[in-house]
Design a protein around this motif. Sequence first.
Motif, PDB file in Angstrom:
ATOM      1  N   ARG A 162      -0.676  -2.215  -1.029  1.00  0.00           N
ATOM      2  CA  ARG A 162      -1.681  -1.334  -1.143  1.00  0.00           C
ATOM      3  C   ARG A 162      -2.839  -2.067  -0.215  1.00  0.00           C
ATOM      4  NH1 ARG A 162      -1.922   1.747  -6.462  1.00  0.00           N
ATOM      5  NH2 ARG A 162      -0.011   2.392  -5.157  1.00  0.00           N
ATOM      6  N   LEU A 163      -3.380  -1.465   0.643  1.00  0.00           N
ATOM      7  CA  LEU A 163      -4.397  -1.827   1.436  1.00  0.00           C
ATOM      8  C   LEU A 163      -5.680  -1.425   0.713  1.00  0.00           C
ATOM      9  CD1 LEU A 163      -5.402  -2.839   4.173  1.00  0.00           C
ATOM     10  CD2 LEU A 163      -5.540  -0.647   5.009  1.00  0.00           C
ATOM     11  N   ILE A 164      -6.537  -2.524   0.167  1.00  0.00           N
ATOM     12  CA  ILE A 164      -7.731  -2.614  -0.504  1.00  0.00           C
ATOM     13  C   ILE A 164      -8.766  -2.844   0.674  1.00  0.00           C
ATOM     14  CG2 ILE A 164      -8.853  -3.350  -2.318  1.00  0.00           C
ATOM     15  CD1 ILE A 164      -6.263  -2.315  -3.005  1.00  0.00           C
ATOM     16  N   ASP A 165      -9.802  -1.703   0.744  1.00  0.00           N
ATOM     17  CA  ASP A 165     -11.191  -2.244   1.648  1.00  0.00           C
ATOM     18  C   ASP A 165     -11.996  -3.315   0.986  1.00  0.00           C
ATOM     19  OD1 ASP A 165     -12.820  -1.169  -0.058  1.00  0.00           O
ATOM     20  OD2 ASP A 165     -13.370   0.696   0.937  1.00  0.00           O
ATOM     21  N   GLY A 166     -13.181  -3.547   1.818  1.00  0.00           N
ATOM     22  CA  GLY A 166     -13.724  -4.930   1.418  1.00  0.00           C
ATOM     23  C   GLY A 166     -14.664  -4.594   0.338  1.00  0.00           C
ATOM     24  N   ARG A 167     -14.680  -3.354  -0.215  1.00  0.00           N
ATOM     25  CA  ARG A 167     -15.412  -3.033  -1.212  1.00  0.00           C
ATOM     26  C   ARG A 167     -14.581  -2.928  -2.606  1.00  0.00           C
ATOM     27  NH1 ARG A 167     -19.218   1.840   0.168  1.00  0.00           N
ATOM     28  NH2 ARG A 167     -17.105   2.661   0.683  1.00  0.00           N
ATOM     29  N   GLY A 168     -13.355  -3.258  -2.482  1.00  0.00           N
ATOM     30  CA  GLY A 168     -12.281  -3.085  -3.498  1.00  0.00           C
ATOM     31  C   GLY A 168     -11.772  -1.880  -3.922  1.00  0.00           C
ATOM     32  N   ARG A 169     -11.989  -0.746  -2.774  1.00  0.00           N
ATOM     33  CA  ARG A 169     -11.190   0.335  -3.035  1.00  0.00           C
ATOM     34  C   ARG A 169     -10.016   0.400  -2.214  1.00  0.00           C
ATOM     35  NH1 ARG A 169     -13.155   3.660  -6.576  1.00  0.00           N
ATOM     36  NH2 ARG A 169     -14.977   2.733  -7.391  1.00  0.00           N
ATOM     37  N   VAL A 214      -7.270   2.121   0.050  1.00  0.00           N
ATOM     38  CA  VAL A 214      -7.409   2.935   1.147  1.00  0.00           C
ATOM     39  C   VAL A 214      -6.269   3.615   1.809  1.00  0.00           C
ATOM     40  CG1 VAL A 214      -9.731   2.527   1.940  1.00  0.00           C
ATOM     41  CG2 VAL A 214      -7.860   0.954   2.450  1.00  0.00           C
ATOM     42  N   ALA A 215      -5.154   2.997   1.537  1.00  0.00           N
ATOM     43  CA  ALA A 215      -3.896   3.322   1.937  1.00  0.00           C
ATOM     44  C   ALA A 215      -2.538   2.785   1.256  1.00  0.00           C
ATOM     45  CB  ALA A 215      -3.574   3.135   3.561  1.00  0.00           C
ATOM     46  N   GLU A 216      -1.606   3.401   1.213  1.00  0.00           N
ATOM     47  CA  GLU A 216      -0.265   2.910   0.630  1.00  0.00           C
ATOM     48  C   GLU A 216       0.689   2.424   1.872  1.00  0.00           C
ATOM     49  OE1 GLU A 216       0.002   2.865  -2.351  1.00  0.00           O
ATOM     50  OE2 GLU A 216       2.069   3.020  -3.067  1.00  0.00           O
ATOM     51  N   HIS A 217       1.082   1.269   2.009  1.00  0.00           N
ATOM     52  CA  HIS A 217       1.687   0.727   2.729  1.00  0.00           C
ATOM     53  C   HIS A 217       3.275   0.704   2.449  1.00  0.00           C
ATOM     54  CE1 HIS A 217      -1.542  -1.322   5.567  1.00  0.00           C
ATOM     55  NE2 HIS A 217      -1.633   0.155   5.368  1.00  0.00           N
ATOM     56  N   VAL A 218       4.206   1.374   3.244  1.00  0.00           N
ATOM     57  CA  VAL A 218       5.564   1.047   2.757  1.00  0.00           C
ATOM     58  C   VAL A 218       6.454   0.540   3.828  1.00  0.00           C
ATOM     59  CG1 VAL A 218       7.634   2.518   2.260  1.00  0.00           C
ATOM     60  CG2 VAL A 218       5.483   3.214   1.539  1.00  0.00           C
ATOM     61  N   ILE A 219       6.759  -0.705   3.541  1.00  0.00           N
ATOM     62  CA  ILE A 219       7.319  -1.580   4.318  1.00  0.00           C
ATOM     63  C   ILE A 219       8.908  -1.498   4.514  1.00  0.00           C
ATOM     64  CG2 ILE A 219       7.633  -4.128   5.141  1.00  0.00           C
ATOM     65  CD1 ILE A 219       4.606  -3.780   3.430  1.00  0.00           C
ATOM     66  N   ILE A 220       9.336  -1.110   5.557  1.00  0.00           N
ATOM     67  CA  ILE A 220      10.788  -1.010   5.602  1.00  0.00           C
ATOM     68  C   ILE A 220      11.467  -2.053   6.356  1.00  0.00           C
ATOM     69  CG2 ILE A 220      12.827   0.663   6.388  1.00  0.00           C
ATOM     70  CD1 ILE A 220      10.847   2.632   6.539  1.00  0.00           C
ATOM     71  N   ASP A 221      12.370  -2.897   5.534  1.00  0.00           N
ATOM     72  CA  ASP A 221      13.118  -3.884   6.091  1.00  0.00           C
ATOM     73  C   ASP A 221      14.667  -3.448   6.137  1.00  0.00           C
ATOM     74  OD1 ASP A 221      14.378  -6.284   6.574  1.00  0.00           O
ATOM     75  OD2 ASP A 221      13.127  -7.461   5.434  1.00  0.00           O
ATOM     76  N   ASP A 222      15.124  -3.305   7.286  1.00  0.00           N
ATOM     77  CA  ASP A 222      16.546  -2.637   7.454  1.00  0.00           C
ATOM     78  C   ASP A 222      17.637  -3.662   7.161  1.00  0.00           C
ATOM     79  OD1 ASP A 222      15.532  -0.058   7.997  1.00  0.00           O
ATOM     80  OD2 ASP A 222      15.738  -0.376  10.228  1.00  0.00           O
ATOM     81  N   GLU A 231     -14.595 -11.788   0.322  1.00  0.00           N
ATOM     82  CA  GLU A 231     -15.698 -10.551   0.113  1.00  0.00           C
ATOM     83  C   GLU A 231     -16.042  -9.843   1.508  1.00  0.00           C
ATOM     84  OE1 GLU A 231     -18.856 -11.414  -2.460  1.00  0.00           O
ATOM     85  OE2 GLU A 231     -19.497  -9.443  -2.289  1.00  0.00           O
ATOM     86  N   GLY A 232     -15.644  -8.442   1.123  1.00  0.00           N
ATOM     87  CA  GLY A 232     -16.146  -7.741   2.643  1.00  0.00           C
ATOM     88  C   GLY A 232     -14.935  -7.644   3.202  1.00  0.00           C
ATOM     89  N   GLU A 233     -14.000  -8.186   3.260  1.00  0.00           N
ATOM     90  CA  GLU A 233     -12.863  -8.094   3.994  1.00  0.00           C
ATOM     91  C   GLU A 233     -11.705  -7.337   3.371  1.00  0.00           C
ATOM     92  OE1 GLU A 233     -12.075  -9.912   7.409  1.00  0.00           O
ATOM     93  OE2 GLU A 233     -14.090  -9.916   7.164  1.00  0.00           O
ATOM     94  N   PRO A 234     -11.071  -6.393   4.355  1.00  0.00           N
ATOM     95  CA  PRO A 234      -9.977  -5.762   3.636  1.00  0.00           C
ATOM     96  C   PRO A 234      -8.825  -6.663   3.095  1.00  0.00           C
ATOM     97  CG  PRO A 234     -10.203  -4.956   5.922  1.00  0.00           C
ATOM     98  CD  PRO A 234     -11.206  -6.286   5.683  1.00  0.00           C
ATOM     99  N   SER A 235      -8.057  -6.236   2.297  1.00  0.00           N
ATOM    100  CA  SER A 235      -6.995  -7.105   1.732  1.00  0.00           C
ATOM    101  C   SER A 235      -5.536  -6.322   1.440  1.00  0.00           C
ATOM    102  CB  SER A 235      -7.483  -7.938   0.345  1.00  0.00           C
ATOM    103  OG  SER A 235      -7.757  -6.897  -0.675  1.00  0.00           O
ATOM    104  N   ILE A 236      -4.726  -7.027   1.172  1.00  0.00           N
ATOM    105  CA  ILE A 236      -3.612  -6.351   0.758  1.00  0.00           C
ATOM    106  C   ILE A 236      -3.003  -6.578  -0.761  1.00  0.00           C
ATOM    107  CG2 ILE A 236      -0.813  -6.427   1.119  1.00  0.00           C
ATOM    108  CD1 ILE A 236      -2.297  -4.846   3.273  1.00  0.00           C
ATOM    109  N   ARG A 237      -2.643  -5.647  -1.664  1.00  0.00           N
ATOM    110  CA  ARG A 237      -2.265  -6.126  -2.924  1.00  0.00           C
ATOM    111  C   ARG A 237      -0.772  -5.472  -2.792  1.00  0.00           C
ATOM    112  NH1 ARG A 237      -1.921  -3.393  -7.988  1.00  0.00           N
ATOM    113  NH2 ARG A 237      -2.810  -1.411  -7.465  1.00  0.00           N
ATOM    114  N   SER A 238      -0.019  -6.818  -3.214  1.00  0.00           N
ATOM    115  CA  SER A 238       1.519  -6.463  -3.135  1.00  0.00           C
ATOM    116  C   SER A 238       1.950  -5.587  -4.493  1.00  0.00           C
ATOM    117  CB  SER A 238       2.222  -7.886  -3.207  1.00  0.00           C
ATOM    118  OG  SER A 238       3.440  -7.528  -3.111  1.00  0.00           O
ATOM    119  N   LEU A 239       2.687  -4.614  -4.256  1.00  0.00           N
ATOM    120  CA  LEU A 239       3.193  -3.704  -5.325  1.00  0.00           C
ATOM    121  C   LEU A 239       4.251  -3.972  -6.129  1.00  0.00           C
ATOM    122  CD1 LEU A 239       1.408  -0.304  -3.600  1.00  0.00           C
ATOM    123  CD2 LEU A 239       0.457  -1.943  -5.358  1.00  0.00           C
ATOM    124  N   THR A 240       5.154  -4.617  -5.351  1.00  0.00           N
ATOM    125  CA  THR A 240       6.589  -4.602  -5.593  1.00  0.00           C
ATOM    126  C   THR A 240       7.107  -5.936  -6.451  1.00  0.00           C
ATOM    127  OG1 THR A 240       7.343  -3.262  -3.705  1.00  0.00           O
ATOM    128  CG2 THR A 240       9.028  -4.661  -4.840  1.00  0.00           C
TER     129      THR A 240
END
Lengths: 434, 434
Positions: free
Chosen positions: A338-345, A347-355, A373-382
Amino acid sequence: MIDAALHSGRGLRPCVFEVFARRLPAGRRFGVVAGQGRLLDALADFRFDEDDLAWLARERVVSETTLEWLADYRFAGSITGYREGEVYVPGSPLLTVTGTFAEAVVLETLVLSTLNYDSAVASAAARMVAASDGRPLAEMGSRRTSEASAVAAARAAHIAGFDASSNLEAGRRWGVPTMGTAAHSFTLLHDSEEDAFRAQVETLGTGTTLLIDTFDVERGVETAVRVAGRELGAVRLDSGDLPSLVREVRAQLDSLGATGTRITVTSDLTEHTIAGLRGAPVDSFGVGTSVVTGSGAPAAGLVYKLVAHQAPEGGDWQPVAKTSPGKVSRGGTKRGERLIDGRGRAVAEHVIIDDTRDGRPDGGATGSGVGSEGEPSIRSLTVPLVTDGEADARWMGPEGVQLARAHCAAAVAELPAEAMRLGDGDPALPTVYK
Amino acid sequence: MIDAALHSGRGLRPCVFEVFARRLPAGRRFGVVAGQGRLLDALADFRFDEDDLAWLARERVVSETTLEWLADYRFAGSITGYREGEVYVPGSPLLTVTGTFAEAVVLETLVLSTLNYDSAVASAAARMVAASDGRPLAEMGSRRTSEASAVAAARAAHIAGFDASSNLEAGRRWGVPTMGTAAHSFTLLHDSEEDAFRAQVETLGTGTTLLIDTFDVERGVETAVRVAGRELGAVRLDSGDLPSLVREVRAQLDSLGATGTRITVTSDLTEHTIAGLRGAPVDSFGVGTSVVTGSGAPAAGLVYKLVAHQAPEGGDWQPVAKTSPGKVSRGGTKRGERLIDGRGRAVAEHVIIDDTRDGRPDGGATGSGVGSEGEPSIRSLTVPLVTDGEADARWMGPEGVQLARAHCAAAVAELPAEAMRLGDGDPALPTVYK
């Protein structure tokens, strides 16, 4: 299917199956996935005993080869997936099951039954929690779903933020807080409403909740306060036009000095009627039919699809997908971020395909940390759920339920505000395949 | 509730509870009641064991008095009601439970869970059967309802006229005929559609059903007939615009000489899409989500209400009912009769209220016989299910399922033709209280 696959020699081919939703139910912005803890529990007992095998043999359901395979069955593969209580959108790779074709496909019905029902309840419950403006909700719908589903429903609703359930077995089995209630039959059993209230207060104390709408609400309130005193815990309303009625009851309680007596409402509530009570002096809600039946979407629509298998000579994993019009799937093993914006919101679901890989998470190499802080971050969901047949005990039992409940609250809080809109619209997060 | 009632001295008062529906789900003309056989089965095991009691004591759910009462619990009352598979309308007295308040009210959730879910499935299934124009239906929805509900759903659908189910446990437990199917994953597992079809035919014979829409339907049909020959049993379509697609597939099969190969369709069918295939060359249907979720009405809306209790000094039974606006009930013990006109058509539901008696049927004194030809007659609807704690074994087990199935077919056939309309309208029979 297993019979033919074992005979064709393909049944033991290493495969990856994925659980995902093609779409959300109409009008929904997000789903809440639930059932993983129940699934891990069921998986531990998923064996075929002598009675099972004798029946399958007698009815000639499968051949001798398959009977022998079933006799030794024990899931020895791996499952990764979203944590129970996680938010999802279309395409979120909720579960990835890696094993031989036969050992993974035999789980299809168990996996989907558990996740489809529990996620339907949790998804509906999350909307009700959002609509309740922080006021507590109790699940009271056991009688509106089959007797075994009722326990699962109580558990899923609690994960999504309901406070308690009237289902005692959910309390015993899963640690869900339980509560009781008095029905109209209790009042009718006694020779007067006053007798009934007196019996209840004598046994359960003045902190109890009296049901005031068996005959006439105004007289019911008057009798309730007369019997229990100003310390009466609560009154319950189960009928009538609630927005106006609760105001009248509140005013009457206050005029009688019962200013601390709470008002709880039931009466076929949905997320919409709960939202319609914003601003009304309601202290808590009891929800039945709508939460245990997924509020219009009684199955979450999750599917279980073969997305990859290993080449016959071993080695590389090959993505597979059906291509018939209307139900196109994406092949390949996937994980979610999950892509999280700099305010902790979110903003998108990334589905990473590894063939090329099997379904194991790669140890978080893509980063599960929070950016500065203030930077977008990635939350790993799996996360790993079962590794080589061993379930991760963290997600199981009453402790798993509490972990899932806390996780759900955090995941929902991360969503953009428009995700809480009850009306029709797009999913709260766009799904981006990478 | 039981706790307070035992303390007030009213808990052991003889009472009559009734199960009925205030209304049918929107758009429905009639319901089919199901679940009685499962209920009688569950009732036999409805006890509180040491573990149950220890948990209730530890959590202080009930008092010592109630724990002692629960320890000795065994339903010793009586239940009369409609036969499983019977047609019902609003107000039909589906079940009458007679016993002490406590022993009858403790069954409320079990009774309603079982009947609400099973009746929701059976009622939806009956509409699908009517829409199918005599073509066989298979229930394939296990994955769209919780894992225990799935068994109940297969059973209820079979009672309402479905021919088979993919749920093997329903076969083992309840004698429901079972069938298997090959999924898209089976085709994708193999290196080509042709390999998959060959594997299936080699194991299951040419009489099997091949799934032809994994890639391209036209090529799928061609491959299927090439592999299996003109003796191919059936092809299955799980996507696409079915009314046009099945015609194309039929024409292609015929042109290939496979004139005896049947076409079975699945793909999120409902009673409406099944009706939309009237006149299309479909040979059988497989139904999933819609039947196991009650096709828009996942709970039948049945309620369990106290309708009478015995006067404190014994003797007369006193009718009771709540009177708050919007949810008025009719007190008194009831039984049902169906008025049949001279041509064998059901024309009205008679609900006979007997204020003074308990819930036992009066031995058919009101007549269950058929009148002479051309004369209206009365069909008695209420039969004994449990007498003084002893369940009538006729209604239980696989034999009970077959009795219910035959009864349902007869009861539906008796309805006026307009009862089969799928659109909105009134109940098929007016409810007349007597």
